[in-house]
Design a protein around this motif. Structure first.
Motif, short mmCIF file in Angstrom:
data_model
loop_
_atom_site.label_atom_id
_atom_site.label_comp_id
_atom_site.label_asym_id
_atom_site.label_seq_id
_atom_site.Cartn_x
_atom_site.Cartn_y
_atom_site.Cartn_z
N ALA A 55 0.86 -1.19 0.00
CA ALA A 55 0.00 0.00 0.00
C ALA A 55 0.90 1.24 0.00
CB ALA A 55 -0.92 -0.01 1.21
N LYS A 57 0.38 4.30 -0.16
CA LYS A 57 -0.01 5.43 0.68
C LYS A 57 0.66 5.39 2.04
CE LYS A 57 -4.45 4.14 0.85
NZ LYS A 57 -4.41 2.71 0.48
N ASP A 76 -0.01 -1.27 -4.40
CA ASP A 76 -1.43 -0.91 -4.30
C ASP A 76 -1.48 0.60 -4.23
OD1 ASP A 76 -4.23 -0.86 -3.39
OD2 ASP A 76 -3.35 -0.42 -1.44
N ARG A 146 -14.71 -4.09 -5.48
CA ARG A 146 -14.44 -3.98 -4.04
C ARG A 146 -15.78 -4.00 -3.32
NH1 ARG A 146 -11.02 0.51 -0.56
NH2 ARG A 146 -11.69 -0.22 1.48
N HIS A 197 -11.27 -4.48 1.66
CA HIS A 197 -10.29 -3.93 2.61
C HIS A 197 -11.11 -3.36 3.76
CE1 HIS A 197 -6.91 -1.95 4.41
NE2 HIS A 197 -7.57 -0.81 4.40
N SER A 200 -7.76 -0.46 8.88
CA SER A 200 -6.36 -0.56 9.25
C SER A 200 -6.21 -0.80 10.75
CB SER A 200 -5.68 0.75 8.85
OG SER A 200 -4.31 0.58 8.68
N GLY A 236 -5.53 -5.00 3.02
CA GLY A 236 -4.44 -4.88 4.00
C GLY A 236 -5.05 -4.85 5.38
N GLY A 237 -4.40 -4.14 6.29
CA GLY A 237 -5.04 -3.88 7.57
C GLY A 237 -4.43 -4.53 8.79
N LEU A 238 -3.49 -5.49 8.58
CA LEU A 238 -2.94 -6.15 9.77
C LEU A 238 -2.21 -5.11 10.64
CD1 LEU A 238 -2.41 -8.75 11.34
CD2 LEU A 238 -0.41 -9.15 9.90
N PRO A 276 -0.88 -5.05 2.00
CA PRO A 276 -0.40 -4.59 3.31
C PRO A 276 0.39 -3.29 3.22
CG PRO A 276 1.03 -6.30 2.44
CD PRO A 276 -0.08 -6.14 1.44
N GLY A 277 0.24 -2.46 4.23
CA GLY A 277 1.03 -1.24 4.32
C GLY A 277 1.72 -1.19 5.67
N ARG A 278 0.94 -0.81 6.68
CA ARG A 278 1.47 -0.58 8.02
C ARG A 278 2.36 -1.72 8.53
NH1 ARG A 278 -1.10 2.60 11.63
NH2 ARG A 278 -3.02 2.43 10.44
C1 LIG Z 1 -7.53 0.01 -0.22
C2 LIG Z 1 -6.48 -0.11 0.82
N1 LIG Z 1 -5.66 -1.17 0.77
C3 LIG Z 1 -4.67 -1.32 1.68
C4 LIG Z 1 -4.47 -0.40 2.69
C5 LIG Z 1 -3.34 -0.63 3.66
O1 LIG Z 1 -3.76 -0.80 4.95
P1 LIG Z 1 -2.71 -1.12 6.10
O2 LIG Z 1 -1.66 -0.10 6.03
O3 LIG Z 1 -3.48 -1.08 7.33
O4 LIG Z 1 -2.17 -2.50 5.82
C6 LIG Z 1 -5.31 0.70 2.78
C7 LIG Z 1 -5.14 1.66 3.88
O5 LIG Z 1 -5.95 2.41 4.25
C8 LIG Z 1 -6.33 0.86 1.81
O6 LIG Z 1 -7.16 1.91 1.85
#
Ligand SMILES: Cc1ncc(COP(=O)(O)O)c(C=O)c1O
Length: 391
Positions: A55, A57, A76, A146, A197, A200, A236-238, A276-278
């Motif tokens: 992710a 972002k 992503d 989605r 998704h 988070s 994501g979201g873990l 995954p991001g965080r």
């Molecule tokens: C569409 C989508 N995917 C993945 C993520 C990544 O989430 P995380 O950083 O909690 O893994 C986000 C974060 O908001 C998201 O909006």
């Protein structure tokens, strides 16, 4: 344990942070790329066979993105800006999954021209818009729907995205209308995936388990009508721990998350995707800031640093907690609020914490800020953005 000779270190190879402030000018985000690699490998192993789309972002730093690309990650993204950044960092259009509720015509047209691997569609009007644009451009859009399963993952309301009153995804009751639309654009859209998704910082998985079960049913119903459907993107979201270092417990949560995912989805025999991001990057980063003043009032002692909520907004936006560690540890401690220079009372990093007795000119690191740190930074009060360094 993060200290060697009372000097703060970062990452599995315990890299010292003090040398980074030799020519200090302004707050610095430091990212340890070995930590990124370690986390990526741990998650890949746990989610066997799943394609991981990072992710962007959460941390669009080029060094971080290039590292993840070199390890085999996809990206992503949620904007044309993030698409461009991913391409600049070596990702190909075929490595990119494009989500987001507000994609403009211009952004979608660019994504179609580039041949982005998968567009995760968040509404019926967006699906129609893609159908029209792809027809005009003589392209075949590869889309995933989605879906919003309406489940609660017990996180901060601002980062929950899988409840029916959130703007994200589409309710299951929309499926017949989506099918109709997909059929009318069969010349310009292939339905290739179902995605979700839920939000988070997820540390408990009952809602996630329920969501997978609900969307698996939808996936199977859709697959009977669309043979092109071959991907399940479980988002994501873990979550991670911000208030303590407990990598063992995080590892066991990862295993639990992977077990629930694979138990639910393995028999679909499709491409499994995660975003995954965080979890991958939060621990790899720290925000280094310098103490400007120790201010005593009748109520409190404030440690005023040169980083502010504009550099790391998580505490003020989400009431998030970050550990704050001095770069040089001393024996004595005091109870303080750590605050920034911004003209808002919400400009704080921690309240009533016990901190090494720092003085003006000392440095502290705001830990676990590798995700949603720099990427959410602003120039509010016309403060400069922080520096970024990869080690
Ligand atoms: C569409 C989508 N995917 C993945 C993520 C990544 O989430 P995380 O950083 O909690 O893994 C986000 C974060 O908001 C998201 O909006």
């Amino acid at each position: 344990m993060e200290y060697i000779n009372n000097e703060l270190c970062l990452g599995p190879l315990k890299k010292p942070l003090l040398p980074l402030v030799a020519n200090y000018m302004r707050p610095i985000y430091v990212y340890d790329l070995d930590s990124v690699a370690q986390r990526y490998q741990a998650m890949s192993q746990a989610l066997k066979g799943t394609r991981l789309f990072f992710a962007v972002k959460s941390n669009p730093n080029p060094g971080v993105l290039q590292k993840l690309k070199s390890l085999g990650a996809g990206a992503d993204v949620v904007s044309l800006g993030e698409i461009k950044r991913a391409l600049e960092c070596g990702f190909s259009p075929q490595d990119i999954v494009y989500s987001g509720v507000g994609k403009t015509k211009f952004e979608l047209a660019e994504a179609l021209k580039l041949g982005i691997y998968q567009i995760n569609v968040e509404s019926l009007p967006e699906l129609e818009r893609i159908g029209v644009l792809a027809r005009e451009l003589n392209k075949k859009a590869q889309v995933a729907l989605r879906l919003n399963p309406d489940v609660d993952i017990n996180t901060h309301p601002y980062i929950a995205t899988g409840l029916k009153d959130n703007k994200f995804g589409m309710e299951r009751s929309m499926v017949p209308a989506l099918v109709k639309c997909l059929k009318s654009y069969s010349d310009s859209i292939d339905l290739v995936g179902v995605s979700l998704h839920l939000g988070s910082q997820m540390l408990e998985f009952s809602g996630y388990d329920e969501a997978l079960k609900r969307l698996k049913t939808v996936y199977l119903e859709l697959q009977a009508q669309f043979p092109t459907l071959k991907k399940f993107d479980f988002g994501g979201g873990l979550g991670i721990f911000y208030d303590r270092v407990d990598l063992q417990l995080e590892e066991s949560l990862l295993q639990k998350y992977a077990q629930i995912t694979l138990e639910n989805l393995s028999d679909l025999n499709c491409e499994l995707q995660a975003e995954p991001g965080r979890w991958l990057v939060a621990h790899c980063g720290a925000l280094i800031t310098q103490v400007q003043y120790i201010k005593e009032t009748s109520a409190k002692t404030f440690v005023i640093v040169d980083a502010g909520m504009n550099h790391l907004i998580r505490p003020s936006l989400y009431e998030a907690t970050h550990r704050i560690e001095p770069l040089k540890r001393k024996d004595a401690a005091f109870v303080v609020d750590v605050v920034g220079p911004i003209c808002e009372s919400s400009d704080f990093f921690a309240k009533e914490i016990s901190l090494t007795k720092v003085q003006e000119g000392d440095f502290v690191a705001i830990m676990d800020s590798g995700a949603y740190g720099y990427s959410m930074a602003s120039v509010y009060n016309l403060q400069e953005l922080p520096l970024e360094i990869c080690i």
